[in-house]
Scaffold this active site. Sequence first.
Site, PDB file in Angstrom:
ATOM      1  N   ARG A  17     -13.463  -7.235 -14.428  1.00  0.00           N
ATOM      2  CA  ARG A  17     -13.579  -5.312 -14.808  1.00  0.00           C
ATOM      3  C   ARG A  17     -15.026  -4.815 -15.542  1.00  0.00           C
ATOM      4  NH1 ARG A  17     -11.704  -2.432 -17.409  1.00  0.00           N
ATOM      5  NH2 ARG A  17      -9.834  -3.082 -17.935  1.00  0.00           N
ATOM      6  N   TYR A  56     -22.711  12.546   3.979  1.00  0.00           N
ATOM      7  CA  TYR A  56     -21.097  11.829   3.716  1.00  0.00           C
ATOM      8  C   TYR A  56     -20.159  12.506   3.971  1.00  0.00           C
ATOM      9  CZ  TYR A  56     -17.598   8.885   4.355  1.00  0.00           C
ATOM     10  OH  TYR A  56     -16.256   7.385   3.957  1.00  0.00           O
ATOM     11  N   ASP A  59     -28.823   8.354  -2.546  1.00  0.00           N
ATOM     12  CA  ASP A  59     -28.023   8.086  -1.877  1.00  0.00           C
ATOM     13  C   ASP A  59     -29.745   6.878  -0.154  1.00  0.00           C
ATOM     14  OD1 ASP A  59     -26.699   6.196   0.103  1.00  0.00           O
ATOM     15  OD2 ASP A  59     -24.866   7.844  -0.373  1.00  0.00           O
TER      16      ASP A  59
HETATM   17  N1  LCS Z   1     -22.945   7.343   1.615  1.00  0.00           N
HETATM   18  C1  LCS Z   1     -23.066   6.944   2.445  1.00  0.00           C
HETATM   19  C2  LCS Z   1     -24.546   7.531   3.224  1.00  0.00           C
HETATM   20  C3  LCS Z   1     -22.536   5.925   3.437  1.00  0.00           C
HETATM   21  O1  LCS Z   1     -22.619   7.026   4.809  1.00  0.00           O
HETATM   22  C4  LCS Z   1     -21.037   6.290   3.282  1.00  0.00           C
HETATM   23  C5  LCS Z   1     -19.899   5.990   3.739  1.00  0.00           C
HETATM   24  C6  LCS Z   1     -20.652   6.459   2.012  1.00  0.00           C
HETATM   25  C7  LCS Z   1     -21.859   7.062   0.666  1.00  0.00           C
HETATM   26  C8  LCS Z   1     -18.690   5.599   1.135  1.00  0.00           C
HETATM   27  O2  LCS Z   1     -19.443   3.835   1.182  1.00  0.00           O
HETATM   28  P1  LCS Z   1     -17.834   3.079   1.393  1.00  0.00           P
HETATM   29  O3  LCS Z   1     -16.972   4.211   0.369  1.00  0.00           O
HETATM   30  O4  LCS Z   1     -17.008   3.681   2.590  1.00  0.00           O
HETATM   31  O5  LCS Z   1     -18.411   1.887   0.929  1.00  0.00           O
HETATM   32  N2  LCS Z   1     -20.071   6.153   5.428  1.00  0.00           N
HETATM   33  C9  LCS Z   1     -19.472   5.997   6.010  1.00  0.00           C
HETATM   34  C10 LCS Z   1     -20.009   6.505   7.677  1.00  0.00           C
HETATM   35  O6  LCS Z   1     -20.628   6.802   7.880  1.00  0.00           O
HETATM   36  N3  LCS Z   1     -18.963   5.693   8.380  1.00  0.00           N
HETATM   37  O7  LCS Z   1     -17.497   5.286   7.732  1.00  0.00           O
HETATM   38  C11 LCS Z   1     -18.066   5.507   6.404  1.00  0.00           C
END
Ligand code: LCS
Length: 405
Positions: free
Chosen positions: A62, A115, A187
């Site tokens: 961790r 998102y 992001d």
């Molecule tokens: N940032 C962006 C731009 C994302 O599209 C997502 C997830 C996240 C952060 C979060 O990431 P995760 O925890 O899922 O690794 N986007 C998703 C999407 O567009 N469809 O399913 C998940």
Amino acid sequence: MDSTTHPPMMHPETCVIHGGHQRDPSGALVTPLLQSATFAFADCRTGGARFAGEQTGPIYTRLGNPTTDELERRLALLEGADDAVAFASGMGAVSAVLLGLLSQGDHLIVANGLYGCSHALAVEQLPRFGIEVTEVDFADLASVQQAILPNTKMLLLETPVNPHLQAYDLDGVMALTTPPGCLTVVDNTFMTPLLQKPLSHGADLVLHSATKYLNGHGDVVAGIVCGRRELTEVIRGVGRKDFGAVLSPHDAWLILRGLKTLALRVDRHCQNALKVAQYLEQHAAIAKVYYPGLQSHMGYKLLGNQMRAGGGVLAIELHGDYDDALRFVDSLKLFTIAVSLGDPESLVQHPASMTHACYDPEVRRAAGISDNLVRLAIGLEHGDDLLSDLEQALVATFADKELER
Ligand code: LCS
């Protein structure tokens, strides 16, 4: 090649393979997977020295793991950062940044259309901890400037924005007048460092859902944050040590494997996406195509300076209603109905009922996410097969309606 013999500057295509590699004493070509929760100390003083930071070396996964460390070194090099911190998910990375760096009384500005879970974390959870949050359209920089308060500590944006690919001018964002110490966090999930490098435009931190293109094979959920060491140390300490969103070493190893083909994959995703976007843009059944690689898109002007290409995701609005959008999605055969992107398989999803369902419907529509918007995450298949599938699905959707072609 080990890290000590690297040329100081590598092309990204080389960096995805060699960046930050430290050769194992065994001579293993591939970074060994150290799937171990804890690490033995030679003696008690060694353990104490590692805890005190007087000696480097692993303690407990961790806190750090040699396999994950290599992934972090590679991503830091790719993004042009001092350091990177890997997390168990993209949301682990987003929450580590927000909860690690913001405190009660601080003000956060987020771009609208984030998102869905990033949006929910910001607008539903952070106010519970006394953090004030404002959502603003980053296409209108004057309104962002107006929203900035003396206690604004952070601006958080995605560009291009999930799911309609609105792209924001990072140089314009960085030129805003902000209070001292206010951080800009980008992001970069949709672009990857191969297509866009926000730190080189002056952003303080860049983060990814490594679940997507970085891993690229649809078999890992992960996140990563890159930036200056003084920030990443806090993010690592709070987000991973204390909140515990630790990435499994096995998943770090899979991402290291996936990363080696990132440059090839990104090029193919972009080629296929442009082909699909151009085909759909001239199709009578389609009202609008959102793709930064098209001249008709507001992001097109950022190609070259900020973005190397339009990426692998596009969104479309059909001439039709909500039911037509669902019928179209259900009619696709090669595209899989699933919520992710950056995988070899082309995926399709309906943001209003899936990734962005947690938005208040009014806020969602104001963010440009209409009820008949469909997102296509273009994969690595042959482009012609994708076009055939789209064509047959559009024909099936509008079979009973007259299409002027
Ligand atoms: N940032 C962006 C731009 C994302 O599209 C997502 C997830 C996240 C952060 C979060 O990431 P995760 O925890 O899922 O690794 N986007 C998703 C999407 O567009 N469809 O399913 C998940």
